[in-house]
Write a protein that holds these residues in place. Structure first.
Motif, short mmCIF file in Angstrom:
data_model
loop_
_atom_site.label_atom_id
_atom_site.label_comp_id
_atom_site.label_asym_id
_atom_site.label_seq_id
_atom_site.Cartn_x
_atom_site.Cartn_y
_atom_site.Cartn_z
N HIS A 67 0.80 -1.23 0.00
CA HIS A 67 0.00 0.00 0.00
C HIS A 67 0.83 1.29 0.00
O HIS A 67 0.25 2.38 -0.08
CB HIS A 67 -0.92 0.02 1.22
N SER A 191 -4.78 2.72 -1.16
CA SER A 191 -5.82 2.77 -0.12
C SER A 191 -6.47 4.15 -0.13
O SER A 191 -5.84 5.13 0.23
CB SER A 191 -5.22 2.48 1.26
N PRO A 193 -8.26 7.43 0.90
CA PRO A 193 -8.32 8.08 2.21
C PRO A 193 -9.67 7.83 2.88
O PRO A 193 -10.73 7.92 2.26
CB PRO A 193 -8.15 9.57 1.87
N LYS A 194 -9.61 7.46 4.16
CA LYS A 194 -10.84 7.17 4.90
C LYS A 194 -11.32 8.40 5.67
O LYS A 194 -10.51 9.21 6.14
CB LYS A 194 -10.59 6.03 5.90
N ASN A 281 -4.31 6.18 6.93
CA ASN A 281 -5.62 5.59 7.21
C ASN A 281 -5.66 4.93 8.58
O ASN A 281 -6.72 4.77 9.18
CB ASN A 281 -5.97 4.54 6.16
N HIS A 285 -0.42 2.41 8.20
CA HIS A 285 -0.57 2.43 6.74
C HIS A 285 -0.91 3.82 6.20
O HIS A 285 -1.84 4.47 6.68
CB HIS A 285 -1.65 1.45 6.30
N ASN A 287 -2.41 6.34 3.38
CA ASN A 287 -3.46 6.30 2.37
C ASN A 287 -2.86 6.63 1.00
O ASN A 287 -1.64 6.84 0.88
CB ASN A 287 -4.62 7.24 2.73
#
Length: 305
Positions: A67, A191, A193-194, A281, A285, A287
């Motif tokens: 990632h 990944s 972005p959350k 995130n 990890h 993003n």
């Protein structure tokens, strides 16, 4: 009595013969499907690393490799085709097996190994079951499994059914889903972005006070570095960013010194974006936004060297 024993022995031989035939058939079928499972998911990425890819630059590691490194940026910056075979949940010994299997097949110009200093410690996470599929197919993997597994487990690995035991459905599913579409990300898994309910909290990352270096891992580490150098492959170890304060200075210094002794580079980037929670995130990890910025940073360092 004598006829009864003969009948029993015949029955046993028939059962053994049938089991052997089924075992051989399963092995043949699974071995035939594996190269046709495509390029998506951990199972396929491991197979690509062990058996397929031949790009000048390869990225190896766990989910933090998968990632955090966009091969397209390396390809654009360095002018070299790059592939990322980072695999979620697969750590030190898995990485060694992938790297050495690559070196058995060809000599890449550069291997970027996502490497956490804690890899060398006793009892650190180090699942090796992902390598069962390649027993008796790749020399380094076979040797490693013989070294690290109990004798009873090694004996069972001679059975195709046992080696593929937990992988039947995954291999079949990947085979059926494979449409031979090229992987536009070259193994990288961005990944998105959350939107976090609560901001990430900056915590301290600590090791147990009783943690000690595993001598067998240390040997395997040096062996892998030496194999790369023998094949004329440059290998660079990188500890990518985390959103956590690293208090494991001893292990970081230990790996730095080991790499200096072996004549390879180790870049500790774990604290690089400690003031940028928006790049993460979760604490371990990056993003996709952070990964893009980070990959460009690493590419610029490699380009300048």
């Amino acid at each position: 009595m004598h006829k009864g024993i003969l009948k029993f022995c015949r029955s046993v031989l028939i059962v053994v013969a049938l089991v052997t035939i089924v075992d051989v058939a399963v092995g043949y079928l699974m071995d035939w499907m594996m190269p046709r499972t495509g390029n998506k998911g951990d199972l396929c990425l491991t197979n690509l690393g062990v058996n397929v890819i031949e790009t000048p630059i390869v990225i190896v590691g766990s989910s933090r490799a998968s990632h955090h490194y966009d091969p397209r940026i390396f390809a654009d910056s360095l002018g070299k085709a790059t592939y990322n075979v980072g695999t979620d949940g697969c750590f030190f010994t898995h990485n060694c097996c992938v790297i050495n299997s690559i070196l058995e097949r060809y000599s890449p110009e550069l291997i970027i190994w996502e490497f956490e200093p804690s890899y060398l410690l006793e009892h650190s996470a180090d699942d090796i079951t992902s390598m069962y599929l390649y027993y008796n197919k790749r020399d380094y993997i076979t040797k490693t499994l013989n070294d690290v597994l109990p004798r009873s487990e090694v004996i069972k690995l001679n059975s195709n059914i046992y080696r593929y035991n937990s992988k039947f459905i995954r291999v079949l599913t990947r085979y059926l889903q494979n449409n031979d579409t090229p992987d536009e990300h070259s193994g990288y898994e961005p990944s998105a972005p959350k939107s976090l309910k609560e901001p990430l909290s900056l915590v301290e990352e600590k090791l147990s006070s009783t943690s000690v270096i595993d001598s067998s891992k240390l040997y395997r580490f040096k062996e892998t570095i030496e194999n790369a150098k023998t094949k004329g492959c440059k290998i660079v170890l990188v500890n990518s960013p985390k959103y956590a304060i690293d208090t494991n200075v001893y292990m970081t210094d230990t790996v730095t010194n080991l790499c200096q002794e072996q004549g390879v580079s180790f870049m500790d980037c774990s604290q690089l974006y400690i003031n940028h929670p928006e790049y993460f995130n979760d604490p371990s990890h990056l993003n996709a936004i952070g990964a893009d910025i980070y990959t460009k940073h690493i590419a610029s360092i490699l380009q300048s060297n």
